[in-house]
Scaffold this active site. Structure first.
Site, PDB file in Angstrom:
ATOM      1  N   ASP A   7       0.946  -1.105  -0.297  1.00 27.62           N
ATOM      2  CA  ASP A   7      -0.029  -0.067   0.084  1.00 27.62           C
ATOM      3  C   ASP A   7       0.796   0.993  -0.104  1.00 27.62           C
ATOM      4  O   ASP A   7       2.093   1.424   0.091  1.00 27.62           O
ATOM      5  CB  ASP A   7      -1.220   0.254   1.048  1.00 27.62           C
ATOM      6  CG  ASP A   7      -1.623   1.165   1.906  1.00 27.62           C
ATOM      7  OD1 ASP A   7      -2.332   1.543   0.521  1.00 27.62           O
ATOM      8  OD2 ASP A   7      -1.395   1.867   2.494  1.00 27.62           O
ATOM      9  N   LEU A   8      -0.193   2.328  -0.724  1.00 26.31           N
ATOM     10  CA  LEU A   8       1.402   3.553  -0.571  1.00 26.31           C
ATOM     11  C   LEU A   8       0.664   4.047   0.895  1.00 26.31           C
ATOM     12  O   LEU A   8       1.760   4.386   2.053  1.00 26.31           O
ATOM     13  CB  LEU A   8       0.806   4.285  -2.132  1.00 26.31           C
ATOM     14  CG  LEU A   8       1.619   4.515  -2.933  1.00 26.31           C
ATOM     15  CD1 LEU A   8       0.924   4.982  -4.600  1.00 26.31           C
ATOM     16  CD2 LEU A   8       3.269   4.386  -3.128  1.00 26.31           C
ATOM     17  N   ASP A   9      -0.101   5.100   0.913  1.00 26.16           N
ATOM     18  CA  ASP A   9      -0.359   6.209   2.051  1.00 26.16           C
ATOM     19  C   ASP A   9      -0.959   5.195   3.615  1.00 26.16           C
ATOM     20  O   ASP A   9      -1.469   4.402   3.524  1.00 26.16           O
ATOM     21  CB  ASP A   9      -1.767   6.941   2.099  1.00 26.16           C
ATOM     22  CG  ASP A   9      -1.576   7.680   0.347  1.00 26.16           C
ATOM     23  OD1 ASP A   9      -1.604   8.884   0.826  1.00 26.16           O
ATOM     24  OD2 ASP A   9      -1.880   7.512  -0.540  1.00 26.16           O
ATOM     25  N   THR A  41      -2.852   0.838  -3.829  1.00 25.99           N
ATOM     26  CA  THR A  41      -3.417   2.105  -3.448  1.00 25.99           C
ATOM     27  C   THR A  41      -4.877   2.095  -4.095  1.00 25.99           C
ATOM     28  O   THR A  41      -4.701   1.903  -5.178  1.00 25.99           O
ATOM     29  CB  THR A  41      -2.094   2.797  -4.008  1.00 25.99           C
ATOM     30  OG1 THR A  41      -2.776   3.990  -3.238  1.00 25.99           O
ATOM     31  CG2 THR A  41      -2.244   3.585  -5.769  1.00 25.99           C
ATOM     32  N   LYS A 212      -8.791  -4.413  -4.140  1.00 31.54           N
ATOM     33  CA  LYS A 212      -7.131  -5.194  -3.678  1.00 31.54           C
ATOM     34  C   LYS A 212      -6.822  -6.630  -4.189  1.00 31.54           C
ATOM     35  O   LYS A 212      -6.443  -7.013  -4.355  1.00 31.54           O
ATOM     36  CB  LYS A 212      -6.595  -3.946  -2.548  1.00 31.54           C
ATOM     37  CG  LYS A 212      -6.780  -2.749  -2.854  1.00 31.54           C
ATOM     38  CD  LYS A 212      -5.610  -1.900  -1.562  1.00 31.54           C
ATOM     39  CE  LYS A 212      -5.670  -0.401  -1.670  1.00 31.54           C
ATOM     40  NZ  LYS A 212      -4.610  -0.654  -0.785  1.00 31.54           N
ATOM     41  N   ASP A 235      -2.416  -0.492   6.177  1.00 30.55           N
ATOM     42  CA  ASP A 235      -2.526  -0.076   6.711  1.00 30.55           C
ATOM     43  C   ASP A 235      -3.756   0.067   7.588  1.00 30.55           C
ATOM     44  O   ASP A 235      -4.409   0.993   8.173  1.00 30.55           O
ATOM     45  CB  ASP A 235      -1.888   1.475   7.141  1.00 30.55           C
ATOM     46  CG  ASP A 235      -2.613   2.228   6.483  1.00 30.55           C
ATOM     47  OD1 ASP A 235      -2.278   2.291   5.086  1.00 30.55           O
ATOM     48  OD2 ASP A 235      -2.864   3.515   6.490  1.00 30.55           O
ATOM     49  N   SER A 236      -4.482   0.324   6.577  1.00 30.12           N
ATOM     50  CA  SER A 236      -6.170   0.600   6.584  1.00 30.12           C
ATOM     51  C   SER A 236      -6.981  -0.511   6.173  1.00 30.12           C
ATOM     52  O   SER A 236      -7.117  -1.537   5.508  1.00 30.12           O
ATOM     53  CB  SER A 236      -5.873   1.923   5.629  1.00 30.12           C
ATOM     54  OG  SER A 236      -5.842   3.529   6.417  1.00 30.12           O
ATOM     55  N   ASN A 238      -9.376  -0.431   3.004  1.00 29.40           N
ATOM     56  CA  ASN A 238      -9.269  -0.771   2.025  1.00 29.40           C
ATOM     57  C   ASN A 238      -8.120  -1.879   1.536  1.00 29.40           C
ATOM     58  O   ASN A 238      -8.612  -2.445   0.748  1.00 29.40           O
ATOM     59  CB  ASN A 238      -9.739   0.412   1.125  1.00 29.40           C
ATOM     60  CG  ASN A 238      -8.089   0.906   1.786  1.00 29.40           C
ATOM     61  OD1 ASN A 238      -7.200   0.830   2.384  1.00 29.40           O
ATOM     62  ND2 ASN A 238      -7.930   1.761   0.216  1.00 29.40           N
TER      63      ASN A 238
END
Length: 285
Positions: A7-9, A41, A212, A235-236, A238
């Site tokens: 993941d990115l953010d 992402t 995803k 982390d989230s 999604n």
């Protein structure tokens, strides 16, 4: 390990919206060992390419929460656009409820011309209700939203609908919990939609087949990589769909509790090179 999806953010990107040298080096170590590294992402693919433009990184990119997959050279491999009727209904409702929104298509992030004003109005409400409140974190969240590349401003959602664009993802953003909950309740039972959240102040909508997790499985099959030998880092909420399908998973130290509870391994935070720490761990398996 066959493949690692990141993941990115809140994961690969630190709190300054940058990718640390340690994380970049870890990605290269994985690739040198024959591991396929994938970015997964909610952002648009062109925004990811812009982030990577000054870095020595070329990977497959799962974007728009799984609605698109792009090859390392930037060409489109697959996409699942939303139904036109759903786009019309969602954007019309969001505009009526004064939400800041972003609609991702193949070329741009389509967003209201008065987007900053909509966020400022909400911040002013919070400030008026509690004059002593520290709004630094909220202001930072707003600026992070606007830090993306590829914005195209519209006066009305009808411009998006009338242009017949292929919309892959719609993000709704608000600092007001009640407003977000109202949006969540509005769309949670729609059978043709996937509803997820990627941060504290948003919810996102895609086609029901876009996630995803589905994209990671599709890419593993395309690249002849074992999903059981695939690891994911996130982390989230999604990220949960890919956490559920992958053989291995790592939650960032700053991840949501539900994500941590769903993963096999908890790594360090995104400001402590948590991705590098997780990659090094996975390379020992």
């Amino acid at each position: 390990m066959d493949m690692i999806a990141i993941d990115l953010d809140g994961t690969l990107l630190n709190s300054e919206n940058k990718i640390s040298p340690d994380n970049i080096q870890a990605i290269h170590r994985a690739k040198e060992e024959g591991v396929e590294v994938v970015i997964a992402t909610g952002r648009a693919a062109f925004d990811v390419r812009n982030l990577f433009s000054s870095l020595d990184l070329q990977t497959w990119v799962i974007a728009a929460n799984g609605a698109t997959i792009h090859r390392p050279d930037g060409t489109l491999f697959s996409s699942i656009p939303m139904e036109k009727e759903d786009v019309t209904e969602i954007l019309g409702w969001l505009e009526e409820e004064a939400f800041y929104y972003e609609a991702i298509d193949d070329e741009a992030i389509l967003t209201p011309q008065n987007g900053r004003e909509l966020m400022s109005i909400e911040l002013d409400r919070i400030r008026s209700a509690n004059p002593k409140a520290d709004l630094t974190s909220l202001e930072k969240a707003a600026e992070k939203q606007f830090s993306q590349s590829g914005f195209l401003h519209v006066d009305s959602y009808k411009e998006i609908v009338d242009s017949k664009r292929n919309v892959h993802n719609i993000l709704a953003f608000s600092f007001e919990e009640g407003k977000l909950q109202k949006g969540w309740d509005r769309f949670i039972d729609y059978p043709d939609l996937t509803l997820v959240s990627s941060a504290n102040h948003n919810f996102e909508l895609e086609h029901r087949l876009a996630s995803k997790g589905n994209a990671v499985m599709k890419l593993a099959e395309e690249l002849n990589r074992s999903i059981k030998r695939t690891a994911v880092i996130g982390d989230s909420l999604n990220d949960l769909s890919m956490i559920k399908v992958a053989g291995y998973s790592a939650a960032m130290g700053n991840a949501k509790d539900e994500v941590k509870e769903s993963c096999h391994f908890n790594t360090k935070t995104n400001d402590e090179n948590g991705v590098a720490h997780a990659i090094d761990y996975f390379l020992t398996l």
